[in-house]
Design a protein around this motif. Sequence first.
Motif, PDB file in Angstrom:
ATOM      1  N   ALA A  23      46.812  33.650  39.143  1.00  0.00           N
ATOM      2  CA  ALA A  23      47.139  33.952  37.751  1.00  0.00           C
ATOM      3  C   ALA A  23      46.511  32.940  36.793  1.00  0.00           C
ATOM      4  O   ALA A  23      46.137  33.287  35.665  1.00  0.00           O
ATOM      5  N   ALA A  24      46.375  31.706  37.225  1.00  0.00           N
ATOM      6  CA  ALA A  24      45.845  30.653  36.357  1.00  0.00           C
ATOM      7  C   ALA A  24      44.322  30.549  36.405  1.00  0.00           C
ATOM      8  O   ALA A  24      43.730  29.752  35.658  1.00  0.00           O
ATOM      9  N   SER A  25      43.671  31.306  37.273  1.00  0.00           N
ATOM     10  CA  SER A  25      42.218  31.184  37.438  1.00  0.00           C
ATOM     11  C   SER A  25      41.487  31.672  36.190  1.00  0.00           C
ATOM     12  O   SER A  25      42.011  32.472  35.400  1.00  0.00           O
ATOM     13  N   ALA A  26      40.288  31.204  36.059  1.00  0.00           N
ATOM     14  CA  ALA A  26      39.480  31.529  34.876  1.00  0.00           C
ATOM     15  C   ALA A  26      38.473  32.631  35.145  1.00  0.00           C
ATOM     16  O   ALA A  26      37.456  32.734  34.440  1.00  0.00           O
ATOM     17  N   LEU A  27      38.711  33.465  36.142  1.00  0.00           N
ATOM     18  CA  LEU A  27      37.765  34.538  36.461  1.00  0.00           C
ATOM     19  C   LEU A  27      37.574  35.464  35.272  1.00  0.00           C
ATOM     20  O   LEU A  27      38.512  35.714  34.497  1.00  0.00           O
ATOM     21  N   GLU A  28      36.377  35.964  35.153  1.00  0.00           N
ATOM     22  CA  GLU A  28      36.043  36.934  34.112  1.00  0.00           C
ATOM     23  C   GLU A  28      36.197  38.349  34.672  1.00  0.00           C
ATOM     24  O   GLU A  28      36.148  38.548  35.893  1.00  0.00           O
ATOM     25  N   PRO A  29      36.398  39.332  33.783  1.00  0.00           N
ATOM     26  CA  PRO A  29      36.498  40.722  34.253  1.00  0.00           C
ATOM     27  C   PRO A  29      35.321  41.097  35.143  1.00  0.00           C
ATOM     28  O   PRO A  29      34.165  40.786  34.826  1.00  0.00           O
ATOM     29  N   GLY A  30      35.647  41.737  36.279  1.00  0.00           N
ATOM     30  CA  GLY A  30      34.633  42.131  37.249  1.00  0.00           C
ATOM     31  C   GLY A  30      34.499  41.156  38.391  1.00  0.00           C
ATOM     32  O   GLY A  30      34.034  41.522  39.477  1.00  0.00           O
ATOM     33  N   GLN A  31      34.872  39.901  38.188  1.00  0.00           N
ATOM     34  CA  GLN A  31      34.787  38.927  39.267  1.00  0.00           C
ATOM     35  C   GLN A  31      35.933  39.118  40.262  1.00  0.00           C
ATOM     36  O   GLN A  31      36.986  39.669  39.923  1.00  0.00           O
ATOM     37  N   VAL A  32      35.722  38.627  41.488  1.00  0.00           N
ATOM     38  CA  VAL A  32      36.661  38.866  42.587  1.00  0.00           C
ATOM     39  C   VAL A  32      37.135  37.536  43.168  1.00  0.00           C
ATOM     40  O   VAL A  32      36.339  36.599  43.334  1.00  0.00           O
ATOM     41  N   ALA A  33      38.425  37.487  43.478  1.00  0.00           N
ATOM     42  CA  ALA A  33      39.015  36.330  44.147  1.00  0.00           C
ATOM     43  C   ALA A  33      39.644  36.768  45.460  1.00  0.00           C
ATOM     44  O   ALA A  33      40.102  37.911  45.600  1.00  0.00           O
ATOM     45  N   PHE A  61      49.288  44.124  41.313  1.00  0.00           N
ATOM     46  CA  PHE A  61      48.784  43.676  40.010  1.00  0.00           C
ATOM     47  C   PHE A  61      49.389  42.311  39.668  1.00  0.00           C
ATOM     48  O   PHE A  61      50.613  42.152  39.666  1.00  0.00           O
ATOM     49  N   VAL A  62      48.518  41.350  39.369  1.00  0.00           N
ATOM     50  CA  VAL A  62      48.964  40.005  39.026  1.00  0.00           C
ATOM     51  C   VAL A  62      48.490  39.698  37.607  1.00  0.00           C
ATOM     52  O   VAL A  62      47.284  39.532  37.373  1.00  0.00           O
ATOM     53  N   PRO A  63      49.408  39.636  36.643  1.00  0.00           N
ATOM     54  CA  PRO A  63      48.998  39.308  35.272  1.00  0.00           C
ATOM     55  C   PRO A  63      48.429  37.898  35.190  1.00  0.00           C
ATOM     56  O   PRO A  63      48.918  36.969  35.858  1.00  0.00           O
ATOM     57  N   ALA A  64      47.406  37.734  34.381  1.00  0.00           N
ATOM     58  CA  ALA A  64      46.840  36.399  34.166  1.00  0.00           C
ATOM     59  C   ALA A  64      47.839  35.544  33.389  1.00  0.00           C
ATOM     60  O   ALA A  64      48.646  36.048  32.592  1.00  0.00           O
ATOM     61  N   ALA A  65      47.791  34.241  33.607  1.00  0.00           N
ATOM     62  CA  ALA A  65      48.709  33.322  32.935  1.00  0.00           C
ATOM     63  C   ALA A  65      48.476  33.299  31.436  1.00  0.00           C
ATOM     64  O   ALA A  65      49.388  32.991  30.656  1.00  0.00           O
ATOM     65  N   SER A  66      47.263  33.656  31.033  1.00  0.00           N
ATOM     66  CA  SER A  66      46.956  33.701  29.597  1.00  0.00           C
ATOM     67  C   SER A  66      46.003  34.857  29.330  1.00  0.00           C
ATOM     68  O   SER A  66      45.257  35.294  30.212  1.00  0.00           O
ATOM     69  N   GLY A  67      46.063  35.364  28.125  1.00  0.00           N
ATOM     70  CA  GLY A  67      45.191  36.461  27.742  1.00  0.00           C
ATOM     71  C   GLY A  67      45.710  37.792  28.244  1.00  0.00           C
ATOM     72  O   GLY A  67      46.827  37.910  28.757  1.00  0.00           O
ATOM     73  N   SER A  68      44.880  38.820  28.097  1.00  0.00           N
ATOM     74  CA  SER A  68      45.289  40.183  28.450  1.00  0.00           C
ATOM     75  C   SER A  68      44.742  40.626  29.802  1.00  0.00           C
ATOM     76  O   SER A  68      44.848  41.795  30.176  1.00  0.00           O
ATOM     77  N   ARG A  69      44.133  39.710  30.532  1.00  0.00           N
ATOM     78  CA  ARG A  69      43.578  40.080  31.835  1.00  0.00           C
ATOM     79  C   ARG A  69      44.691  40.288  32.879  1.00  0.00           C
ATOM     80  O   ARG A  69      45.816  39.831  32.708  1.00  0.00           O
ATOM     81  N   HIS A  70      44.298  40.965  33.979  1.00  0.00           N
ATOM     82  CA  HIS A  70      45.140  40.942  35.171  1.00  0.00           C
ATOM     83  C   HIS A  70      44.229  41.044  36.394  1.00  0.00           C
ATOM     84  O   HIS A  70      43.034  41.342  36.273  1.00  0.00           O
ATOM     85  N   PHE A  71      44.803  40.793  37.539  1.00  0.00           N
ATOM     86  CA  PHE A  71      44.051  40.828  38.788  1.00  0.00           C
ATOM     87  C   PHE A  71      44.610  41.975  39.639  1.00  0.00           C
ATOM     88  O   PHE A  71      45.807  41.996  39.964  1.00  0.00           O
ATOM     89  N   ALA A  72      43.733  42.932  39.974  1.00  0.00           N
ATOM     90  CA  ALA A  72      44.145  44.129  40.716  1.00  0.00           C
ATOM     91  C   ALA A  72      43.709  44.013  42.163  1.00  0.00           C
ATOM     92  O   ALA A  72      42.542  43.706  42.457  1.00  0.00           O
TER      93      ALA A  72
END
Length: 541
Positions: A23-33, A61-72
């Motif tokens: 959730a705290a990572s700085a990945l950009e949309p499209g990037q994979v963890a 689905f994991v919401p990002a700690a900040s901003g409107s991103r999430h990790f699917a």
Amino acid sequence: MAAGVPDAASGPIVVVPTLAALAASALEPGQVAYLSEPGREGLFRCVSRRPSQADPMRGLFVPAASGSRHFARVWDGITGRPEWFGAQVNDGRADCAPAIEACIVLCPITQLAQADYFIRRTLVIDRGRRTLRGTARYASDEGQGTRIILQASAPRVHDADVLLVGSMNKPAVGHDNYPTGIHVADLTLIRDGDSAPHASGDLRRYPAGLRASYLVHCTFARITSLESSVGFYFGGTVYTKVDDCLAQRTRPGSRTGPDLAAGFYLDGTPEIGLAGGNASIYLDRCLSVGQHASHIRPSGLVAEGAFVDSFIDRFESARVDTGMRFNTRGANGPTQTVDLHLRHCVLDGCGANGIELDLKGTQTASIEIIDPYIYASGAGGAAGIVVIDGGGLVTITGGQVHGVFRDGSLLLRQTRGTRVQGLKLHEGTRPVVIENSGALQIEPQISNMNRRTDAFAVTCAKVYRTTIRPLVIGAPGMLGGGVALDTGCNYMSVDTSAVDPGCFVAVDAARKLWFAGADAVRGAGAAAFARAGNVVVGVTG
């Protein structure tokens, strides 16, 4: 490239150790963890918007700690695992129920591991078109298969159901809107404590391993229920299939009260609101095993109330007093007790009744019993097959009853409209007993090669307008006689052609047919027999 699988355009995959780190990572949309947290591990793709579905357990689905991103989560969109949602297997301190339920909500198929899932309350599945499946039908120890265990320290370990599919109470909507298409398979359901008898003595309210109620088109396969008062409960289900399930209970109840026990319970009480309690239910290859001395009327299968379109095939019970028990209490309407089929059941070690039909005077019952195998316990039983207070039509075709049943290997009491053909009765002390009944056709096959009894092969008291045509054989001196009628028997047709007097305690053809304790073919007994409107058919010598 398969759907959902990261490709080269996704860039390098970042490994993160925990959900918090993801959730705290700085990945950009499209990037994979890649999340490496045990149980939750998997690939997640960064998405620029908030999740479209609620996922409070953060399995998909994991919401990002900040901003409107999430990790699917990158997955096939079909099969999920409760571990993604936080389930901790083989941990007796954990409560896996929330994680399993969360997985069921979001994933069409929930796959459980070959491990133990401990829960602290009833696990509930009430969403249609969902599958819950584990591994292996029966697991007695950790690692042998999937086990869902209601913890010994759970607040309601003694009186809660382990698994509820559907709803406890009747929904306000019609059955067309009940949950549809739920499938459960390959689980062992364990109550890690003694079941508590319900103070009401109403078996419907006793704690169940699996309770399936108010459902449409659901299946239950290869499930084991251990140590619940009712192994499997079915009520208000429409077109339900139950296959290769096992119920076992060998421990006493935890409280005072009637310690009733049933492996399988079919609820047909009128308040359910269907023509039968379960409209089209199919049980195949199911098994109920074991009992405890404290249990009251332990039964492999109990059906109470209405039954319509009920097909019970190859059911087995072992070391249970009563194999199958049916009671039409409160359901005597013309369409409530029809189309019941009992086929090829195996009921072994019966200390009470093999098959018990208490029809409460229902005049419209329609029941088929085909090729049952029933064996008495070592101490003997009450009745192999008993039909009580029966109206309507019952047909018993083929089958075998072995051993000592005190009240009769076949007992018909206050019954009419029953036909018996080809039922084989071995080594009974009272092979056929008929009391206060009429309009019957009775053609059993009776053999006593090793057990002696002074009783006649067929004994009738106050029986009318009935045909008796038995086949009776045995070793010399094993049976008291062929057919015995009391003075209350009238308008009967008796054919003793296939009764062999060589197996009687006294080899005398006069004992083939008695009326009021005397030869019904010769002398004064014959005259009294005829005056009652009775007739002899076939060979009398």
